[in-house]
Design an enzyme around this catalytic site. Structure first.
Site, PDB file in Angstrom:
ATOM      1  N   GLU A 161       0.833  -1.200   0.000  1.00 23.64           N
ATOM      2  CA  GLU A 161       0.000   0.000   0.000  1.00 23.64           C
ATOM      3  C   GLU A 161       0.867   1.249   0.000  1.00 23.64           C
ATOM      4  OE1 GLU A 161      -3.196   2.329   2.922  1.00 23.64           O
ATOM      5  OE2 GLU A 161      -2.743   0.213   3.260  1.00 23.64           O
TER       6      GLU A 161
ATOM      7  N   GLY B 242       2.069  32.009 -10.093  1.00 23.94           N
ATOM      8  CA  GLY B 242       1.523  33.256  -9.575  1.00 23.94           C
ATOM      9  C   GLY B 242       0.054  33.116  -9.223  1.00 23.94           C
ATOM     10  N   GLY B 243      -0.731  34.125  -9.529  1.00 30.81           N
ATOM     11  CA  GLY B 243      -2.156  34.109  -9.206  1.00 30.81           C
ATOM     12  C   GLY B 243      -2.919  33.012  -9.909  1.00 30.81           C
TER      13      GLY B 243
END
Length: 382
Positions: A245, A342-343
């Site tokens: 897992e 960035g934004g």
């Protein structure tokens, strides 16, 4: 660095998985995110393509390639490449399948495996409770024997595929006086059993289309024929399957790192600031060079673990190292790359934003980073 663990059969399989995801998953991912759950038909579709059930023996309708984790790795890597977090294919392939193949009786195999191989039976493992996560000693869900049945009571939380699951492998305390090694038994609870109810589909930070549920058991009568493995050996069964897992999580983490880095490289070559591509700024260039190197190094280690698993030589500490290192690397790579957007990196329409929220759980489930370091520390005699 070129990878050397795959052969031509694996390459063909990768192309099949990639085609399947492009046709049956990617076009629906945004809708599934809004719905908070995938259309369960995708499991049946995946089975037809061999994306699910490939490890199930031919006699039960599967692909018959048990023991070659490279196929599992390809599915995990292609899911990461497609930025697809909804369908719980790795849960079914990497975590559930070993329980059904290694711990079930002939009667249980005949009862469950054909539907599982067809993608018609979705299975979950219920271990975590509101008051017990990594510490199994804190599990309170209990079962007492009553004739040829067990009476199950308790609750579980954070259960992946808990809404879709038709069969839930429940970790229950069957000997309240015993220590962990002999205290627990795995019981298979089936959809429709009286007293088995599901709570809400949990509202998570990320993995929005992957159903995660609370499960409740109120005097659920589970027949002895639904005991998975041996009574009192549940803890050992869980520990046996954990390295695979954790390796699965590591495979996904490295593939996600590579996918995010590739997308970022494409972005910084075209995005300009002050008349210059932002990738050419030394600060960005050096950070991306660091990520490229670390991802390559992580990939080599994970590939070695995949080979060791196939050879039967993968140690629990090896998987623990892979799990914590790669998932922590994933956090650093995604954070650093998102900064370069960035934004735009804050906008959910950009894959980097989805990668950011989806990755956060990676250092937690399957055993937290701290637990992984504890395992490794103990192996050093500390």
């Amino acid at each position: 660095m070129q990878r050397i663990i795959f052969d031509s059969d694996h390459d063909q399989y990768r192309a099949t998985v990639r085609e399947f995801l492009a046709r049956y998953v990617t076009p629906f991912q945004e809708q599934w995110d809004r719905d908070g759950i995938v259309d369960r038909q995708v499991y049946a579709d995946a089975a037809k393509y061999g994306v699910l059930g490939f490890s199930v023996p031919d006699e039960f309708g599967g692909g018959g390639v048990a023991g070659d984790f490279r196929y599992n790795a390809i599915v995990a890597e292609e899911l990461a490449r497609a930025s697809s977090s909804g369908p719980a294919f790795t849960l079914q392939n990497d975590i559930i399948t070993p329980y059904l193949l290694e711990l079930t009786t002939d009667e249980q195999k005949a009862r469950w495996l054909p539907a599982f191989a067809r993608g018609e039976l979705v299975v979950a493992v219920a271990m975590t409770e509101p008051g017990a996560g990594s510490d199994l000693q804190g599990i309170r869900t209990s079962a007492r024997r009553d004739g040829d049945s067990w009476i199950l009571n308790g609750s579980k939380t954070f259960i992946s595929s808990g809404i879709h699951a038709d069969l839930v492998i429940v970790v229950a305390r069957t000997d309240p006086a015993a220590r962990a090694g002999k205290a627990f038994t795995l019981l298979a609870v089936e959809r429709g059993m009286t007293g088995f109810t599901r709570g809400r589909n949990l509202d998570k930070l990320g993995l929005h289309s992957q159903d995660t549920a609370e499960l409740n058991f109120d005097d659920v009568r589970v027949p002895s024929a639904n005991v998975i493995g041996e009574v009192g050996r549940g803890f050992g069964h869980l520990m046996h399957n954990l390295p695979m897992e954790r390796l699965s999580i590591a495979v996904n983490a490295v593939a996600s790192c590579r996918n995010v880095l590739d997308a970022t490289l494409e972005y910084v070559r075209s995005r300009t600031a002050f008349g210059t591509p932002i990738g050419s700024f030394q600060a960005n260039k050096f950070e991306l060079a660091t990520f490229e190197t670390e991802i390559d190094l992580a990939q080599v280690y994970v590939d070695r673990c995949i080979t060791a698993l196939g050879d039967g030589t993968l140690e629990a500490t090896d998987a623990a190292k892979a799990k914590w290192w790669t998932t922590e690397l994933q956090q650093r790579v995604i954070y650093g790359c998102q900064q370069m957007f960035g934004g735009y990196g804050y906008m959910t329409e950009y894959p980097i934003a989805r990668a950011y929220v989806d990755a956060r759980i990676q250092t937690v489930y399957g055993g937290s980073t701290q637990i992984m370091k504890e395992i490794i520390g103990r192996s050093l005699g500390l």
